[in-house]
Write an enzyme that holds these catalytic residues in place. Structure first.
Site, PDB file in Angstrom:
ATOM      1  N   TYR A   1     -29.666   8.047 -16.297  1.00  0.00           N
ATOM      2  CA  TYR A   1     -28.213   7.917 -15.405  1.00  0.00           C
ATOM      3  C   TYR A   1     -28.637   7.611 -13.917  1.00  0.00           C
ATOM      4  CZ  TYR A   1     -23.608   9.375 -13.910  1.00  0.00           C
ATOM      5  OH  TYR A   1     -22.243   9.405 -13.314  1.00  0.00           O
TER       6      TYR A   1
ATOM      7  N   SER B   1     -22.557   6.842  -8.082  1.00  0.00           N
ATOM      8  CA  SER B   1     -22.669   8.080  -8.210  1.00  0.00           C
ATOM      9  C   SER B   1     -23.259   8.726  -7.017  1.00  0.00           C
ATOM     10  CB  SER B   1     -23.451   8.487  -9.667  1.00  0.00           C
ATOM     11  OG  SER B   1     -23.625   9.730  -9.721  1.00  0.00           O
TER      12      SER B   1
END
Length: 271
Positions: free
Chosen positions: A154, A141
């Protein structure tokens, strides 16, 4: 070029978002597909139009289920005869700061985003090594490049995917299996709306966070999927998806300690 015509790819999280877009882009290049997701309805929506041009099979899969992951290679081999490309795309999000997020929710996210990648790679590596050339593609990401506040779980998972992918690439160097790590920036998927929310957040805080997150998710998934697949065709070891990912990567390299102050000001100016 890593020619995708006639090959077979397995894509996790293929029921929506970037996973669906990757599947569409692969099918457009004549690549057969084994699609996996916990969302069977989403899988069917992805598969239906693609099955007209390539061989497509659907596999309901929870990547946190060890037994299901272990059983999947046999099912894919029976349906397709082999595998050339593994795309570990399945992922989830979690709203809240470290103090607000429970240990159980933190572990759930790591199980999906990181251990899912590890389990799938371990399960399918022998099958990938059995063909003349294959590739593993792991979705990290933008938050595997930078670590903003409110994203402890995350960012931890996506930095872990990045490190795992880089080390695995070094271990497999010189062999027949290559490794690609992908860092998408703000892609317009439903990840913010579907993020698990901690009970410590009020409805107002949750909705405000989702509004801010969605305002930053601007790239169409189809564009992101095509960027990723084109990078795979070129055997890229790292793929940055979007201007935001490229800028963040550059600023983090220039200012590895103080980058967040610069990026947060830039974000504030855009909003």
């Amino acid at each position: 070029m890593f020619d995708l015509q006639g090959r077979t790819a397995l894509v996790t999280g293929a029921g929506s978002g970037i996973g669906r877009a990757i599947a569409v882009s692969l099918a457009g290049r004549g690549c057969n597909l084994a699609l996996a997701d916990v969302n069977e309805a989403g899988l069917a929506q992805t598969a239906q139009p693609l099955a007209k041009s390539v061989r497509v099979t659907c596999h309901r899969l929870d990547v946190t289920d060890r037994e299901a992951v272990s059983a999947l290679p046999a099912a894919v081999a029976a349906a397709h005869g082999g595998l050339d490309l593994l795309v570990n795309n399945a992922g989830v999000a979690l709203a809240g700061t470290f103090a607000q997020v429970s240990e159980a929710d933190f572990e759930w996210l790591i199980e999906v985003n990181f251990w899912g990648v590890v389990r799938m790679t371990r399960a399918f590596l022998p099958m990938l090594q059995a063909v003349p050339e294959a590739r593993i593609v792991n979705l990290s990401s933008l938050y595997g490049l930078i670590a903003p506040p409110g994203q402890t779980a995350y960012a931890a998972s996506k930095f872990a995917v990045r490190g795992f992918s880089q080390a695995l690439a070094h271990e497999l160097e010189g062999g027949t299996v290559g490794v690609t790590v992908v860092h998408p920036g703000g892609v317009a998927t439903s990840i913010a709306d579907s993020a698990r929310a901690t009970a410590a957040l009020s409805i107002e805080e949750l909705e405000r966070g989702r509004r801010i997150a969605n305002s930053l998710l601007t790239m169409p998934p189809a564009q992101a999927g095509d960027i990723i697949v084109r990078g795979v065709e070129r055997r890229r070891r790292r793929i940055l998806v979007g201007t935001d990912a490229r800028i963040a990567s550059l600023i983090e390299r220039l200012m590895p300690v103080s980058y967040w102050g610069v990026l947060s000001r830039m974000k504030g100016e855009r909003m």
